[in-house]
Design an enzyme around this catalytic site. Structure first.
Site, PDB file in Angstrom:
ATOM      1  N   SER A  92      79.399  50.245 133.119  1.00  0.00           N
ATOM      2  CA  SER A  92      80.296  51.403 133.146  1.00  0.00           C
ATOM      3  C   SER A  92      81.298  51.369 132.001  1.00  0.00           C
ATOM      4  O   SER A  92      82.426  50.909 132.171  1.00  0.00           O
ATOM      5  CB  SER A  92      81.046  51.441 134.482  1.00  0.00           C
ATOM      6  OG  SER A  92      81.598  50.163 134.790  1.00  0.00           O
TER       7      SER A  92
ATOM      8  N   VAL B 191      90.966  43.915 124.238  1.00  0.00           N
ATOM      9  CA  VAL B 191      90.693  42.646 124.910  1.00  0.00           C
ATOM     10  C   VAL B 191      89.193  42.376 124.906  1.00  0.00           C
ATOM     11  O   VAL B 191      88.387  43.239 125.271  1.00  0.00           O
ATOM     12  CB  VAL B 191      91.217  42.673 126.357  1.00  0.00           C
ATOM     13  CG1 VAL B 191      90.807  41.394 127.094  1.00  0.00           C
ATOM     14  CG2 VAL B 191      92.736  42.824 126.366  1.00  0.00           C
TER      15      VAL B 191
ATOM     16  N   TRP C 108      89.888  51.682 130.649  1.00  0.00           N
ATOM     17  CA  TRP C 108      89.244  51.704 131.968  1.00  0.00           C
ATOM     18  C   TRP C 108      90.194  52.238 133.034  1.00  0.00           C
ATOM     19  O   TRP C 108      89.822  53.071 133.853  1.00  0.00           O
ATOM     20  CB  TRP C 108      88.742  50.309 132.307  1.00  0.00           C
ATOM     21  CG  TRP C 108      87.738  50.183 133.416  1.00  0.00           C
ATOM     22  CD1 TRP C 108      87.596  49.097 134.227  1.00  0.00           C
ATOM     23  CD2 TRP C 108      86.713  51.098 133.817  1.00  0.00           C
ATOM     24  NE1 TRP C 108      86.553  49.296 135.105  1.00  0.00           N
ATOM     25  CE2 TRP C 108      85.995  50.515 134.887  1.00  0.00           C
ATOM     26  CE3 TRP C 108      86.327  52.364 133.393  1.00  0.00           C
ATOM     27  CZ2 TRP C 108      84.931  51.138 135.530  1.00  0.00           C
ATOM     28  CZ3 TRP C 108      85.264  52.997 134.027  1.00  0.00           C
ATOM     29  CH2 TRP C 108      84.587  52.384 135.081  1.00  0.00           C
TER      30      TRP C 108
ATOM     31  N   THR D  98      76.061  45.943 128.257  1.00  0.00           N
ATOM     32  CA  THR D  98      77.040  45.216 127.449  1.00  0.00           C
ATOM     33  C   THR D  98      76.398  44.575 126.221  1.00  0.00           C
ATOM     34  O   THR D  98      77.050  44.426 125.187  1.00  0.00           O
ATOM     35  CB  THR D  98      77.744  44.139 128.298  1.00  0.00           C
ATOM     36  OG1 THR D  98      78.147  44.715 129.536  1.00  0.00           O
ATOM     37  CG2 THR D  98      78.980  43.605 127.607  1.00  0.00           C
TER      38      THR D  98
ATOM     39  N   SER E 148      80.569  48.283 123.677  1.00  0.00           N
ATOM     40  CA  SER E 148      80.900  46.943 124.160  1.00  0.00           C
ATOM     41  C   SER E 148      81.745  46.197 123.139  1.00  0.00           C
ATOM     42  O   SER E 148      81.278  45.857 122.043  1.00  0.00           O
ATOM     43  CB  SER E 148      79.621  46.152 124.447  1.00  0.00           C
ATOM     44  OG  SER E 148      79.915  44.787 124.621  1.00  0.00           O
ATOM     45  N   ARG E 149      82.993  45.923 123.496  1.00  0.00           N
ATOM     46  CA  ARG E 149      83.864  45.180 122.585  1.00  0.00           C
ATOM     47  C   ARG E 149      83.380  43.745 122.426  1.00  0.00           C
ATOM     48  O   ARG E 149      83.599  43.112 121.385  1.00  0.00           O
ATOM     49  CB  ARG E 149      85.303  45.237 123.086  1.00  0.00           C
ATOM     50  CG  ARG E 149      85.495  44.648 124.458  1.00  0.00           C
ATOM     51  CD  ARG E 149      86.817  45.002 125.083  1.00  0.00           C
ATOM     52  NE  ARG E 149      86.869  46.385 125.549  1.00  0.00           N
ATOM     53  CZ  ARG E 149      87.827  46.876 126.336  1.00  0.00           C
ATOM     54  NH1 ARG E 149      88.818  46.107 126.715  1.00  0.00           N
ATOM     55  NH2 ARG E 149      87.796  48.118 126.727  1.00  0.00           N
ATOM     56  N   ASN E 150      82.711  43.197 123.469  1.00  0.00           N
ATOM     57  CA  ASN E 150      82.153  41.844 123.366  1.00  0.00           C
ATOM     58  C   ASN E 150      81.048  41.796 122.321  1.00  0.00           C
ATOM     59  O   ASN E 150      81.013  40.913 121.468  1.00  0.00           O
ATOM     60  CB  ASN E 150      81.616  41.396 124.725  1.00  0.00           C
ATOM     61  CG  ASN E 150      82.714  41.170 125.731  1.00  0.00           C
ATOM     62  OD1 ASN E 150      83.403  40.166 125.712  1.00  0.00           O
ATOM     63  ND2 ASN E 150      82.898  42.139 126.634  1.00  0.00           N
TER      64      ASN E 150
ATOM     65  N   LYS F 144      78.372  38.086 131.979  1.00  0.00           N
ATOM     66  CA  LYS F 144      77.613  38.952 131.070  1.00  0.00           C
ATOM     67  C   LYS F 144      78.380  39.184 129.778  1.00  0.00           C
ATOM     68  O   LYS F 144      77.772  39.426 128.728  1.00  0.00           O
ATOM     69  CB  LYS F 144      77.244  40.255 131.766  1.00  0.00           C
ATOM     70  CG  LYS F 144      78.428  41.081 132.276  1.00  0.00           C
ATOM     71  CD  LYS F 144      78.981  42.042 131.255  1.00  0.00           C
ATOM     72  CE  LYS F 144      80.224  42.740 131.769  1.00  0.00           C
ATOM     73  NZ  LYS F 144      80.790  43.689 130.800  1.00  0.00           N
TER      74      LYS F 144
ATOM     75  N   ASP G 223      74.570  45.496 134.239  1.00  0.00           N
ATOM     76  CA  ASP G 223      75.745  45.304 133.395  1.00  0.00           C
ATOM     77  C   ASP G 223      75.398  44.512 132.140  1.00  0.00           C
ATOM     78  O   ASP G 223      75.954  44.751 131.059  1.00  0.00           O
ATOM     79  CB  ASP G 223      76.830  44.581 134.202  1.00  0.00           C
ATOM     80  CG  ASP G 223      78.235  44.968 133.762  1.00  0.00           C
ATOM     81  OD1 ASP G 223      78.375  45.735 132.794  1.00  0.00           O
ATOM     82  OD2 ASP G 223      79.197  44.514 134.404  1.00  0.00           O
TER      83      ASP G 223
ATOM     84  N   GLU H 286      86.845  40.116 126.737  1.00  0.00           N
ATOM     85  CA  GLU H 286      86.845  39.218 127.893  1.00  0.00           C
ATOM     86  C   GLU H 286      85.886  38.042 127.721  1.00  0.00           C
ATOM     87  O   GLU H 286      86.096  36.974 128.291  1.00  0.00           O
ATOM     88  CB  GLU H 286      86.487  39.992 129.168  1.00  0.00           C
ATOM     89  CG  GLU H 286      87.548  40.996 129.613  1.00  0.00           C
ATOM     90  CD  GLU H 286      88.745  40.346 130.295  1.00  0.00           C
ATOM     91  OE1 GLU H 286      88.967  39.140 130.116  1.00  0.00           O
ATOM     92  OE2 GLU H 286      89.462  41.062 131.004  1.00  0.00           O
TER      93      GLU H 286
END
Length: 333
Positions: free
Chosen positions: A135, A276, A12, A245, A251-253, A188, A241, A278
């Site tokens: 984003s 990471v 980012w 996500t 999306s890493r989540n 989110k 968002d 989050e």
């Protein structure tokens, strides 16, 4: 033209540095590691976190803390758990009234504070702000049309950021609801983790639609109780968002959630994502906020049980589906 320093060379931070440079600003990109800075200078590409995106030659890359001196805008693109430490590091070098805009999405563990509050505590001379919305760095770096929100307590600060970041492929709206923007961005991630778990188990579109909708209800409930504007959650930093996500493989989540739903441990999932996540970092803080403000957040509670108490994801879904019957519109249930 503004003098801008971007802190951290993750995906980012790198994408935003490239965007700002293309907007004709004087941009410096700061790295925590000298070897990483050397690689970026040599390759003019962030091969680990943002491969395929050329870093403009006019972006200065450094590890020097003094790089924020004289900057009109400082972009904090560090993971949420490091925001306070980095703010302490840079505070002596940041000038009076410099705009410090946080672009990480999370809460501080322990204090439960929003990240703009953390930055203001450590850098009292700054003007804190937030840039948030749907984003993915991978898409911003490739100049795919994106819309976000610049938020600050005073509209003039938000407008300065709007002017600095806006481009033909990056549209920026302004908002003065810092609470709503930050709570939407932080929570989110947790819902996206849960959405990924459902995907990993093999559930369908019905399940994800229900999860996202009820997840937004939880986010809104908490945000409103904390003083946010309800309309914010219907905007880019709320439902916008949440959509991106919960549905994208960028999306890493969501990716971490998919792995957990497939039966991998939290440790294994985080190692495989290799970035990471989050939602994991902020899961406990979100749950603690729900208790502090006496807000019903059953999805938040169950994802904490899955992540930290070893609950089987399928059991968590059954628990959610068999809760006491209630009224959809009663937002405080």
């Amino acid at each position: 033209m503004k003098k801008v320093t971007v802190l951290s060379t993750g995906s980012w931070g790198t994408a935003l540095a490239c965007l700002l440079s293309k907007n004709s600003h004087d941009v410096t990109l700061w790295s925590f590691l000298q070897r990483e800075a050397d690689a970026l200078i040599r390759d003019r590409e962030n091969k680990e976190f943002l491969p395929g995106v050329k870093i403009p030659e006019n972006i200065k890359i450094t590890t020097d803390l003094n790089c924020v001196k004289g900057a009109e805008i400082v972009v904090f693109a560090v993971p949420s758990k490091f925001v306070r430490d980095r703010a302490k590091d840079f505070a002596p070098y940041i000038d009076e009234n410099t705009i410090v805009v946080n672009v990480a999405k999370g809460l501080e563990d322990g204090s439960l504070k929003r990240l703009s509050q953390v930055i203001k505590e450590e850098i009292p001379q700054c003007r804190p702000a937030v840039l948030s919305g749907p984003s993915h760095a991978e898409e911003v770096g490739r100049e795919i049309p994106t819309a976000v929100v610049a938020a600050a307590e005073d509209i003039e600060t938000a407008k300065i950021l709007q002017d600095a970041f806006t481009s033909p492929t990056f549209r920026v709206y302004v908002n003065t609801d810092l609470i709503g923007v930050e709570i939407g961005g932080a929570l989110k991630n947790l819902i996206a983790l849960a959405a990924g778990v459902c995907d990993g188990i093999g559930f369908g579109d019905n399940t994800k639609a229900a999860l996202m909708t009820r997840g937004l209800a939880e986010i809104s409930r908490l945000g409103i109780k904390m003083g946010a504007n309800p309309d914010t959650f219907a905007g880019l930093t709320g439902v916008g968002d949440l959509i991106v996500t919960c549905t994208s493989m960028h999306s890493r989540n969501r990716r971490a959630g998919i792995l957990i739903g497939q039966g991998k441990s939290l440790k294994e999932a985080l190692e495989e994502v290799h970035m990471v996540v989050e939602g994991v970092t902020n899961a406990k803080a979100a749950y603690e906020l729900s208790k502090k403000y006496n807000v019903s957040m059953p999805i938040t509670e169950e994802i904490n049980n899955v992540l930290f108490k070893g609950e089987d994801p399928k059991t968590a879904v059954v628990t959610l589906m068999t809760r006491d019957k209630t009224h959809e519109i009663d937002k405080f249930r």
